[in-house]
Design a protein around this motif. Sequence first.
Motif, PDB file in Angstrom:
ATOM      1  N   ILE A   1       0.838  -1.198   0.000  1.00 48.99           N
ATOM      2  CA  ILE A   1       0.000   0.000   0.000  1.00 48.99           C
ATOM      3  C   ILE A   1       0.871   1.245   0.000  1.00 48.99           C
ATOM      4  CG2 ILE A   1      -1.794   1.276   1.218  1.00 48.99           C
ATOM      5  CD1 ILE A   1      -2.691  -1.459   2.401  1.00 48.99           C
ATOM      6  N   VAL A   2       0.730   2.037  -1.073  1.00 47.17           N
ATOM      7  CA  VAL A   2       1.473   3.290  -1.204  1.00 47.17           C
ATOM      8  C   VAL A   2       0.676   4.433  -0.588  1.00 47.17           C
ATOM      9  CG1 VAL A   2       2.465   4.941  -2.867  1.00 47.17           C
ATOM     10  CG2 VAL A   2       2.648   2.461  -3.276  1.00 47.17           C
ATOM     11  N   SER A   3      -0.643   4.465  -0.873  1.00 45.66           N
ATOM     12  CA  SER A   3      -1.501   5.495  -0.282  1.00 45.66           C
ATOM     13  C   SER A   3      -2.943   5.020  -0.266  1.00 45.66           C
ATOM     14  CB  SER A   3      -1.372   6.823  -1.033  1.00 45.66           C
ATOM     15  OG  SER A   3      -1.908   6.721  -2.326  1.00 45.66           O
ATOM     16  N   GLY A   4      -3.721   5.663   0.590  1.00 48.64           N
ATOM     17  CA  GLY A   4      -5.121   5.307   0.740  1.00 48.64           C
ATOM     18  C   GLY A   4      -5.298   4.079   1.611  1.00 48.64           C
ATOM     19  N   GLU A   5      -6.510   3.560   1.581  1.00 46.87           N
ATOM     20  CA  GLU A   5      -6.853   2.361   2.343  1.00 46.87           C
ATOM     21  C   GLU A   5      -7.558   1.365   1.431  1.00 46.87           C
ATOM     22  OE1 GLU A   5      -8.953   3.341   5.944  1.00 46.87           O
ATOM     23  OE2 GLU A   5      -7.522   4.931   6.440  1.00 46.87           O
ATOM     24  N   PRO A   6      -6.881   0.927   0.353  1.00 49.39           N
ATOM     25  CA  PRO A   6      -7.534   0.033  -0.594  1.00 49.39           C
ATOM     26  C   PRO A   6      -7.876  -1.315   0.031  1.00 49.39           C
ATOM     27  CG  PRO A   6      -5.200   0.172  -1.064  1.00 49.39           C
ATOM     28  CD  PRO A   6      -5.493   1.185   0.002  1.00 49.39           C
ATOM     29  N   VAL A   7      -9.013  -1.856  -0.390  1.00 45.41           N
ATOM     30  CA  VAL A   7      -9.463  -3.174   0.045  1.00 45.41           C
ATOM     31  C   VAL A   7      -9.613  -4.035  -1.201  1.00 45.41           C
ATOM     32  CG1 VAL A   7     -11.349  -4.468   1.134  1.00 45.41           C
ATOM     33  CG2 VAL A   7     -10.662  -2.227   2.039  1.00 45.41           C
ATOM     34  N   VAL A   8      -9.038  -5.236  -1.141  1.00 46.76           N
ATOM     35  CA  VAL A   8      -9.119  -6.178  -2.256  1.00 46.76           C
ATOM     36  C   VAL A   8     -10.062  -7.309  -1.873  1.00 46.76           C
ATOM     37  CG1 VAL A   8      -7.834  -7.865  -3.629  1.00 46.76           C
ATOM     38  CG2 VAL A   8      -6.822  -5.644  -3.117  1.00 46.76           C
ATOM     39  N   THR A   9     -10.963  -7.637  -2.802  1.00 44.86           N
ATOM     40  CA  THR A   9     -11.852  -8.782  -2.633  1.00 44.86           C
ATOM     41  C   THR A   9     -11.840  -9.586  -3.932  1.00 44.86           C
ATOM     42  OG1 THR A   9     -13.749  -7.438  -3.297  1.00 44.86           O
ATOM     43  CG2 THR A   9     -13.378  -7.697  -0.923  1.00 44.86           C
TER      44      THR A   9
END
Length: 136
Positions: free
Chosen positions: A46-54
């Motif tokens: 994770i470089v930035s943000g709060e990404p969620v993978v599904t």
Amino acid sequence: MSTSDHGAAPAAPASSAASSAPSFAVSVADVPDSELEVEELDPAQIVSGEPVVTGRVLWEAEDGSQVRGIWQITPGVVVDVEANELFVVVSGRATIAVEGGATLEVGPGSACVLREGDKTTWTVHETLRKAYHISY
């Protein structure tokens, strides 16, 4: 996953061999988020943000050499090392920068090929959902 709710035949079991896998269809856009499983990102990706993978595996070769499924990521920036993959974007938008190569702008209907070993930076502008096929 029950695909009958989506007007499609059920997907083959994950352990089916390529030669015995039945034909099937899934409306990737209509699979509810609740039917996708969370895939933990390594915090180092994770470089930035709060990404969620599904995602959801629809079929996998018995020997593990191929996998087909649905993958989704929410906005943010992540880095990855790719497998040999062909995917089609169903919804959302992203910019994929391939280290030492092209910068790909992808959105609905985009077909994309990533080479095994490509080092990528994904900037996800809108939650992106794709149908994919990976060969190992």
